[in-house]
Each structure stands twice: as structure tokens, then as C-alpha cells.
Design an enzyme around this catalytic site. Structure first.
Site, mmCIF file in Angstrom:
data_model
loop_
_atom_site.group_PDB
_atom_site.id
_atom_site.type_symbol
_atom_site.label_atom_id
_atom_site.label_comp_id
_atom_site.label_asym_id
_atom_site.label_seq_id
_atom_site.Cartn_x
_atom_site.Cartn_y
_atom_site.Cartn_z
ATOM 1 C CD GLN A 347 7.678 -19.006 2.989
ATOM 2 O OE1 GLN A 347 7.249 -20.048 3.046
ATOM 3 N NE2 GLN A 347 7.101 -18.055 3.746
ATOM 4 C CB SER A 518 11.003 -21.653 -0.391
ATOM 5 O OG SER A 518 9.812 -22.093 -0.023
ATOM 6 C CB THR A 519 9.068 -26.311 -2.958
ATOM 7 O OG1 THR A 519 10.626 -26.580 -3.575
ATOM 8 C CG2 THR A 519 8.169 -26.857 -3.951
ATOM 9 C CG HIS A 520 7.315 -23.121 1.360
ATOM 10 N ND1 HIS A 520 8.081 -22.639 2.487
ATOM 11 C CD2 HIS A 520 7.636 -24.458 1.386
ATOM 12 C CE1 HIS A 520 8.638 -23.489 2.856
ATOM 13 N NE2 HIS A 520 8.353 -24.770 2.461
ATOM 14 C CG LEU A 521 5.682 -22.717 -5.718
ATOM 15 C CD1 LEU A 521 5.790 -23.781 -6.893
ATOM 16 C CD2 LEU A 521 6.264 -21.245 -6.379
#
Lengths: 593, 441
Positions: A347, A518-521
Site C-alpha cells: 500500500q 499498513s499491513t496490506h500485504l
């Protein structure tokens, strides 16, 4: 000598959102389902009652709910020519753990997709020409359309008691919602959270500049709600301790507050905690999974046979497990061959800091995880990219998360202030009540040289190779967010502020993994239309081993501006339906290659 | 495994149909014998046998649960059909003697912890069904029975037979079947429901002061395990006067309604017993309870008063009680005192809050409370305990504040009242101990 357990119909790796959803669906279908969770049992009443829950030092600074990186982590490098090194402290992303996973302590930002986001390649080639997408940008269609997923987005929202206002209801544009959204069949289950004062100012400014603001959809219920499973969700209290924390109001949607009260009591459901799966076992042909092997709490190796294996852990773990188990061909960025690990994305965030005149009183401690005002005019392909020379956009929102004393009492934006002392105090006092940030959550495309693989050197506590991330920011994202920030600066200025300070990465800068983004991997086990371009089909079924299904954002061929959970849960329910109605009657590939 | 499924499936069927012998009309009906066992299972749920006869973490009905009495601790017995340690060798007559007369097979009188004075009202036909269930429907378990933890001379048993002869009523006879709601409701409330065991005050001999509605003491409220089990009569302030029949049914089915939530022992009752009863039976019990006249007739109902709400919103009440309320309670119970329906109970006009005896209220503030798990309402909303956060004086302040706000009219509470309750708290009971059914669904 391994212990061998009795066979179950379904074994799932990880009991977070997708594990809970698939557990519900498949126990309903009468199957015996076993969830293996490497972490501990987590429960609101036991783990996060008030006031225990409200401990910033414990949860935000020391990350009590996050994965213990000393036992297992990932390695990271920017390019193919770098050596990856371990991620030893939580920074850029915050890996979850335990029953509920990160679903126990996320913000609750719960979005659907804009329809074009599920058909990125086709859409852009048709609209802008085949040459518009750069060669090394390996984006592709998901293989499923928004229309196909609509009922499952809808059901997910109902399970989670999401608060919001529909903008496009059955084709009719409705005032008060997002006019740009994909068509919805139903209203949100609970009304929008109330705007904080700062959000009402941002909303007005967005409107004045000509954009279309709407209440951000939040899996923080605005009022009590009984979901389709009979589970009752509580009301958000605007306490400002949402992300990183368990919710003591039962209001943030988590597996605990929405699904587990029913699932855990089902006779045909079992969860074993402290059970770390290390491998999916295949038969001699390599085309059929026979179950999994896990390490139990005593450190013993246990074989768990099953007819169906579901990978329902976080994106990183699912991809790693595929690689460790030899399912699918690992991606080689040099030759371009293989698919497992391909299209790793993230992200690209930035913010517009707005400083209002002295005397403004935002009371920032009144916070929610996801409630606020958003706009999609600069998201996905909602604006003409032709003259701009980049692909993608940003989900823009002002959400006030809280005014927590350790990490959310910042100094005045745009000023160089020491980290301690009287100057620091004065700056914090000055800034606290009168600053706000408009967040821009930018999409990240997939690139040939951004991928996941097994690390050649570093191993976890069980002796298995760590997952290696190879990723850096690209010019495309830099240009995208610079452009959007320029536009959003106008919104900031329209608020009659004292000043506006843009916080946007310089195009060309490298990914700094120390700072939280963000942790939107996403990606690594991407979905698609053929085995040549994907790891799983539209039902998240492995092309190579048809009795293995892989859930989560690892299925995303590229990442969008929105947060991923909406698409993750919709894809899970979509897959569950296919398993129940087709696969169980006739096990085998659901899509002909 | 299959047997469990069968019994569970039957339970599901039973919850949909009226339970009289005449009403069995399913196409693939179980045999008459199986029907009797199923009926017995339902009645055992109504009687909540499992709650006392199962130890924490123990096998169902295998006994071993410690029960405090004024003279020491007794342990519930193994009533599985195990031949050595259970009741496998009991004839139907032996079973009846224990259940309704309070006499063990070896002739000893039972401790009245076993509510046989209530079960005396159970009709022989139902006893027969219960016997069939315990002999054929329950899994035998060889858990040995534990002797009582009572020091001599208090451990002598002959006073128990004296007690029995003085206080136990005559047992019921089979009569003409009358399932009209009031009669059925009375039968369940006075008999298997044994509601009076907690909800009726006890006399000097520890006997319930009334076993049926021949006195206004019946179900007028009792103290059990340090909790006040509420007045169930028609009083508006501290009884069921403001509850409709539907409210009562919802409470018994799900442990919560728009007025209140089950806590303490009642949460277990809902979880193990009443949630499994048919809508018809629960309605009958509700009808019967609503027929009980108020203890103090002529007391005016309370009316909601918004003054407290406004004072809290404006911040004009800075008393210790108000501040403690805002800092600890208002998130869930709100400055209006109304809570959130079927989520966080109302404090305004709550019978628990307005009961003269503040025992339950103080206990809940100190220890917290958790709603029971039920099929229809599986969320176990919990209130945290504040024992470690609030001093005796602070608890007294906030409880007094609650008892005099939003129209509530109950006496104040002082620090020594709180200290007394705090002292009696079981060690280290956490909210997570919780009330969930003892068996998986």
C-alpha cells in the site's frame, strides 16, 4: 515418530477471518472441520475487558497482540541484487497472531471494490490502449467480476454489522452515500458512525472543491445489531483505542464478535491452538493433499489427515506454506516463469496535514477505527489517467483514530521539533487540538521484480526457511500519489487553515520498513483465469492440487487503494458457495484449465 | 457420537412441538421406549439436574460439584447409570424415593441441597420418564462419590430425616392431564423448575418459607451464593411488575431482555435448563409468575427521570459517584442509564438496582457478570469486575449514585456494606469462568 490423528473432512490453517467464515460455511454443510491455530485462544471477555484493553504501552508500543518475531519473521530486500535481512521489530506492517488473527485488532475499514479494480488489465487496455500498461507492470484481471461478488460483499457486511450509507442502491444514486460505488443490492446493516467535528469540516471542503464525500464504511457498528448468525454486535463508543486493541464494546467486527460465539459451540467444529502447521502433505502424485503436519504445544510433530485443506492464515504464511509444501511452481523473476510468490504488492500511503487556527477544538481523543469521511473521485480509474502517465489511485479518507498520549500526540506538522524537552511539549500542546490528517491510501501495482520466495539463509524457530520479500516503491506509485496529493492540497486549503503540510514520499525513495505504513500485504498466490497466470482459480482453488484452497489477500493480483478485508471476505464466501454446491458433490477442479 | 447426534436432533425437534403424549405425530416416530427417554431428557433439562450433578470439567451427571451449606460442603452424587458408583442399581422406586422424598437407596436422608421438597410436586408419570432417561439416555461414568466435608458432630445425618419429616411436603399423584397454561406453569415453576430454591427466602431451619403461592413470601426473593435472587412477584419496583409475559419468556430463552440480563446462578440456569424448554412451557411459566401478586401491594411504579442524564451530559454533577459512573460505567450503561437493548442492561428502573438488598448489585460491580450462552443469543456480553480498580468507598459512591438516579429509588450503600460482599467473593473468579452449557451443542 510423528503422531497421527484421526482424519477430518476439512483442516484449516489459521483461525482468523477466512478460517472463521469457512468454518461456519462448511460446518453448516455438515462436514467435520478442524482449525489449527498456531497462536493462543483469544476472547473479548478474557483478554480485552475494560479497562485492561485500554493500554497504549502494552498494545500499541509493545504489540502484545502481534506475532512474536523472535520465533518467526520475514526477510526483506528491495531488489534482486540485494541480500534480504530479517524484519526484527514491528514497523512497516503489524503481523497478527492467535485466534481472530489481526481481525481481532484491526481498524475495521471495510470496503468493496470499484468494479474496474477487478478487471485491471482488460479495463485499462480497452480504455487507454494496450501500450498504456508498462511491460514490467504485471497486473491482471482477478477472474471474477464485481457483479459476481456483490451478494458476498453484502453478506460480509451484514455479518460484520458494517456502518455506512448506500450511494448506489439497485442502480439508483442515493443522497448521503458514495455515488461512485459499485451497485449495491441492499443498504448497510447499521447507519454511519457520527462524524467528528474534524470530519464535518473535511466533508464540507471536499464538497466545495467539487468532490463527492461520503461516510466511510466501518466495521465498527454504530448501534447494536444481530447478524445473520444470530450473533449480536455492540455499539461503538468512539473510545479512540481501536486499531491494535481488542474492542471491549463488542462493536469492532472480529471473528470473536461476529462468528465464533456460534462456531465454537458446533459439535462438528474443533480448534486446536498452539498448533503450527509446517507443511501441507501431498500424495505420491503431488496432485492431491492428504492433510497437514503441525508442531503441537509440546513441540511434537503431528500428522493431521484431511480430505480438504484450506489455507486460511495471513497472506505471508499462506504463500510460504505453498512454497514449503511444493504446491505450484515457484516464481522466478528473472525468467518470468512460475507463479507462486508472484505479484507481491503493498500500500502506498500519504497524508495531507491540515493545521486549523488556534482555538480550534477537535477533541481528537474521540476516535473510531474506521468512521469518518471518504471520497473516491481520485480512486482506481474514476478519473482520466490518459494525460497523467500512471495507473492507480487512492482511497481518500479522514478518519480520526484517537488522540492517544504516546503515539498520537504529535508535534506541529512541517516543523523541526526535538523529540523531548520543553520545545517538544509546547509543540504537542499547540498541535493536539487543531491538526487533522486526510489520509490517502494508494494502490500498488504488481511488478515483475516484486515477489515472495523462501530465504536462502534465515530460518524460523522450527528450522524452516523464512519468507523473503523483494519489493520497493516504483515510479508509478510515486507519480500517482504526488498527483493526488496536489489535488487534495486544494481540499486542505478550502478549509481556511493556518497551513497545509503534505506528507508524501518523494518519488524514487526506497521502502523504509521501520516506519508503520499498513499491513496490506498482497499477492503471492494470485487468482486468475489460467494456471499460467495464477496460483488459484476464481474460487481460490489451487490449479495444481484441487483439494487445496488458498484464502486471503495473497489472491490479489495487485493491490487497490481500499483496505483488503472486504474483498478477502467476499472471495471467501464466494468460494464457500462453490465448495458447498459443486465441489462436495463432485470433488475436483471447479474451473477447467 | 451417533447417539449424541440423535439426542441432540431430538432436542431440536422437541423445542418445536408441545410436549404431551398426544402430540407425537412425526412420520418416522421413535419407539414408545425412545419417546419416554426423550421426554425424560426434556424433563431433566427443565429440572436442571445437570447443573448440580456435574463437576467443573467433569462428565455430565457424574457428580462431584461442591455445594456450600451452612454446616460445610457437600458434593453432588453420581447419577449416571454406572452400577458401582452411580444409580445403575436403582429401581424406579429407589429413584423416586430419592428424587421426590429425599431418601437415598440406603435409607439415609439427603441434604436439602437436593431440592426434593420442590421435586415432590413432580407427577409419577414424569418420574417414570426421568428414570428412563437416566437409565438409558445418560452415559455411565465410574466417578466415585465424594464424602461430605462436614465436621462431626454436624456430619450426623439423623437431623436430616427430622428436617425431612418437618418440612418436606407430600408427593404429587398422577391426576387428570391439565395442560392449561396457568396449571402447567405452576407445575413447572413449583416442581422441576424449583425456582423457590433460590428465589424464596428461607426460615431458621433453612427451609423455603413457602413452597407454593399460599403466602406472599413465595418467590419474593432469596439470598444464594452471596447474590440476591430477585423477587419474582408482581412488585413494579423490584419484581416482575413491569415485565410482560413475553419479557419473561425472552429472559428464560436467551438470558436477556429489554429490562435485564441473567447473572450469577441464573445465567447457569438459562444456559443449562430454560433455554431448552419449549416456547409453550416458558409462556406457561411466565403466565404463572405474572399471576403472583405483589409483596407490597399499592406501591407506585417508578418513572424515568431525565435529570441525571442531563447533569452528566453537562458535567454539572461532579460528585464522586457521578464521576466514578462516567469513568467506569457510562460507556455501556450510558449517561441516560438506559444501556443498549439486549446488549448492555439498563440501570434505570432495573429491579436488580431497586431491590432493597443491594447484595447482587455490589457483587456485580466488584466481580463483573457475563450473560449466558444460548442458541438464540450466543453473544456472552460481559461486564468487567471493578474490585481491583475501585475501593469500598468508591463502589459505595457509585452504587448509591446508581440507586438514586434516573428515577431509581433505593437506599444508599456504604463502604462497610461493600467490604462485607468483597470478603465473601470466591477467590479469583474471573468473568471468563462464564455460563455456557456444560455439553457441546
Amino acid at each position: 515418530m510423528a503422531i497421527k490423528k484421526d482424519k477430518v473432512d476439512v483442516v484449516m490453517v489459521g483461525l482468523g477471518w477466512t478460517g472463521s467464515i469457512m468454518g461456519m460455511e462448511l460446518t453448516e454443510a455438515g462436514l467435520n472441520v478442524l482449525a489449527l491455530e498456531r497462536g493462543d485462544m483469544r476472547d473479548t471477555n478474557t483478554d480485552t475487558p475494560y479497562p485492561k484493553a485500554v493500554d497504549e504501552l502494552k498494545y500499541s508500543v509493545r504489540g502484545a497482540l502481534f506475532q512474536d518475531l523472535s520465533r518467526e519473521t520475514v526477510t526483506i530486500r528491495h531488489t534482486l541484487s540485494d541480500v534480504a535481512v530479517p524484519y526484527r521489530q514491528h514497523g512497516s506492517f503489524l503481523l497478527g497472531d492467535g485466534v481472530g488473527g489481526a481481525g481481532f485488532h484491526w481498524n475495521g475499514m471495510m470496503y468493496r471494490n470499484l468494479p474496474e479494480e477487478l478487471e485491471m488489465r482488460t479495463h485499462h487496455e480497452q480504455k487507454y490502449g494496450k501500450k498504456f500498461i508498462p511491460e514490467d507492470m504485471t497486473i491482471q484481471d482477478h477472474g471474477v467480476t464485481y457483479k459476481e461478488l456483490e451478494p458476498f460483499y453484502d453478506f460480509s457486511e451484514k455479518v460484520m454489522a458494517v456502518s455506512g450509507k448506500a450511494g448506489n442502491l439497485k442502480g439508483q444514486i442515493v443522497a448521503g452515500g458514495n455515488p461512485l460505488e459499485g451497485e449495491r443490492s441492499d443498504e448497510f446493516p447499521t447507519p454511519p458512525l457520527q462524524y467528528q467535528y474534524s470530519a464535518s469540516l473535511v466533508e464540507k471542503a471536499m464538497r466545495d472543491v467539487g468532490y463527492h464525500p461520503y461516510p466511510a464504511p466501518a466495521a465498527n457498528a454504530s448501534q447494536p445489531f444481530t447478524n445473520p448468525y444470530g450473533v449480536r454486535i455492540g455499539p461503538c463508543n468512539y473510545c479512540g483505542f481501536c486499531e491494535n486493541y481488542g474492542c471491549y464494546m463488542y462493536s469492532k467486527a472480529s471473528p470473536q464478535t461476529t462468528i465464533l460465539p456460534v462456531l465454537l459451540k458446533r459439535k462438528n467444529f474443533e480448534v486446536r491452538t498452539k498448533a503450527q502447521v509446517i507443511k501441507v502433505n501431498l500424495d505420491a502424485s503431488g496432485k492431491r493433499a492428504t492433510g497437514v503436519t503441525y508442531i503441537d504445544a509440546q513441540g511434537r510433530e503431528v500428522e493431521q489427515p484431511a480430505d480438504l485443506v484450506l489455507l486460511t492464515a495471513f497472506q505471508t504464511h499462506n504463500v510460504r506454506l505453498l512454497l514449503l509444501s511444493g504446491i505450484g511452481k515457484p516464481y522466478d523473476p528473472v525468467s518470468g516463469e512460475g507463479v507462486v510468490g508472484k505479484n507481491f504488492a503493498y500500500q502506498y500511503n500519504g497524508g495531507i496535514n491540515v493545521v486549523m487556527p488556534k482555538g480550534t477544538q477537535f477533541n481528537p481523543f474521540i476516535g473510531t477505527g474506521a468512521g469518518g469521511v471518504g471520497m473516491d473521485d481520485l480512486n482506481a480509474d474514476q478519473f482520466d489517467h490518459g494525460p497523467l502517465g500512471f495507473i492507480g489511485g487512492a482511497s481518500i479518507r479522514h478518519v480520526r483514530y484517537g488522540g492517544r498520549p504516546i503515539k498520537q500526540a504529535g508535534t506541529m506538522p512541517g516543523e523541526k521539533v526535538p523529540n523531548w524537552g520543553s520545545e517538544w511539549k509546547a509543540s504537542v500542546q499547540d498541535a493536539y487540538q487543531r491538526t487533522l490528517t486526510i489520509g490517502m491510501s494508494g494502490s500498488v501495482m504488481a511488478y515483475r521484480d516484486c515477489y515472495l520466495s523462501l530465504d536462502p539463509t534465515y530460518k524460523d524457530a522450527n528450522g524452516q526457511p523464512l519468507l523473503r520479500m523483494t519489493l520497493n516503491w516504483k515510479e508509478n506509485e510515486g507519480k500517482m500519489l504526488t498527483y493526488i496529493a496536489g489535488e487534495m492540497e486544494k481540499v486542505g486549503q478550502a478549509m481556511n487553515p493556518e497551513k497545509v503540510v503534505k506528507a508524501v514520499r518523494k518519488t524514487g525513495s526506497s521502502w523504509d520498513t521501520r516506519v508503520y505504513q499498513s499491513t496490506h500485504l498482497t499477492g503471492g498466490a494470485i487468482m486468475g483465469t489460467t494456471p499460467k497466470n495464477s496460483v488459484v482459480n476464481k474460487y481460490l482453488q489451487s490449479w495444481d492440487v484441487p483439494n487445496v484452497f488458498v484464502y486471503g489477500a495473497c489472491a490479489f493480483p495487485q493491490n487497490m487503494g481500499y483496505n483488503p478485508t472486504g474483498l478477502v471476505t467476499a472471495l471467501a464466501y464466494h468460494s464457500a458457495k462453490a465448495i458447498r454446491e459443486q465441489y462436495l458433490k463432485n470433488p475436483g477442479p471447479l474451473v477447467q484449465a | 457420537m451417533i447417539k449424541h447426534y440423535f439426542i441432540a436432533a431430538c432436542a431440536a425437534v422437541m423445542s418445536l412441538s408441545a410436549f404431551t403424549a398426544a402430540a407425537q405425530s412425526n412420520a418416522a416416530a421413535p419407539s414408545a421406549d425412545q419417546q419416554l427417554v426423550q421426554r425424560g431428557e426434556y424433563l431433566a433439562k427443565a429440572g436442571d439436574c445437570v447443573a448440580c450433578h456435574t463437576a467443573k470439567g467433569g462428565k455430565p451427571f457424574a457428580g462431584g460439584l461442591p455445594i456450600a451449606t451452612p454446616i460445610g460442603t457437600v458434593y453432588s452424587s453420581n447419577i449416571t447409570p454406572d452400577k458401582e458408583h452411580g444409580i445403575g442399581n436403582y429401581s424406579e422406586e429407589d429413584f423416586d424415593r430419592a428424587l421426590r422424598h429425599g431418601i437415598r437407596k440406603d435409607g439415609a436422608s439427603l441434604y436439602p441441597a437436593m431440592p426434593y421438597p420442590s421435586y415432590a410436586k413432580v407427577k409419577p408419570a414424569d418420574v417414570k420418564a426421568l428414570y428412563a432417561y437416566f437409565m438409558q439416555g445418560v452415559q455411565a461414568d465410574p466417578a466415585p462419590n465424594r464424602g461430605v466435608d462436614i465436621t462431626w458432630p454436624l456430619s450426623m445425618r439423623w437431623p436430616l430425616s427430622v428436617w425431612r419429616k418437618v418440612f418436606a411436603p407430600a408427593v404429587a399423584a398422577d391426576g387428570p392431564e391439565d395442560n392449561s397454561p396457568l396449571v402447567r406453569g405452576q407445575y413447572l415453576v413449583e416442581g422441576l423448575g424449583h425456582c423457590g430454591a433460590c428465589h424464596t427466602p428461607r426460615g431458621v431451619g433453612m427451609q423455603e418459607k413457602a413452597l407454593s403461592n399460599d403466602s406472599s413470601q413465595f418467590l419474593s426473593g432469596g439470598v444464594i451464593d452471596g447474590y440476591l435472587a430477585n423477587n419474582l412477584r408482581g412488585d413494579a419496583r423490584d419484581g416482575l411488575g413491569n415485565w410482560s409475559e413475553a419479557d419473561i419468556v425472552a429472559f428464560l430463552k436467551t438470558g436477556r431482555n429489554s429490562h435485564s440480563a441473567a447473572f450469577g446462578g441464573m445465567a447457569d440456569v438459562v444456559a443449562n435448563s430454560t433455554q431448552y424448554m419449549t416456547g409453550e412451557d416458558l409462556s406457561a411459566m411466565a403466565k404463572y409468575l405474572k399471576s403472583l401478586k405483589a409483596v407490597k401491594e399499592g406501591t407506585a411504579a417508578l418513572a424515568y427521570d431525565d435529570k441525571t442524564h442531563q447533569a452528566l451530559r453537562k458535567g454539572s454533577d461532579q460528585s464522586p459517584g457521578a464521576m466514578a459512573f462516567l469513568n467506569n460505567c457510562a460507556a455501556c450503561h450510558r449517561s441516560s442509564g438506559k444501556g443498549y437493548e439486549e446488549t448492555f442492561p439498563t440501570l434505570a428502573l432495573s429491579p436488580t438496582v431497586n431491590a432493597e438488598n443491594p447484595a447482587s448489585l455490589i457483587r456485580i460491580v466488584l466481580e463483573g457478570a457475563e450473560m449466558p450462552w444460548t442458541h438464540k443469543a450466543p453473544t456472552q456480553f460481559a461486564m468487567p469486575g471493578f474490585a481491583s480498580r475501585l475501593s469500598d468507598q468508591e463502589v459505595a459512591d457509585v452504587v448509591t449514585f446508581i440507586r438514586s438516579s434516573w428515577g431509581n429509588q433505593a437506599s444508599s450503600v456504604n463502604a462497610s456494606d461493600v467490604a462485607k460482599v468483597r470478603k465473601q467473593l470466591p477467590e479469583k473468579k474471573t468473568v471468563e469462568a462464564g455460563s455456557a452449557p456444560l455439553a457441546k451443542q
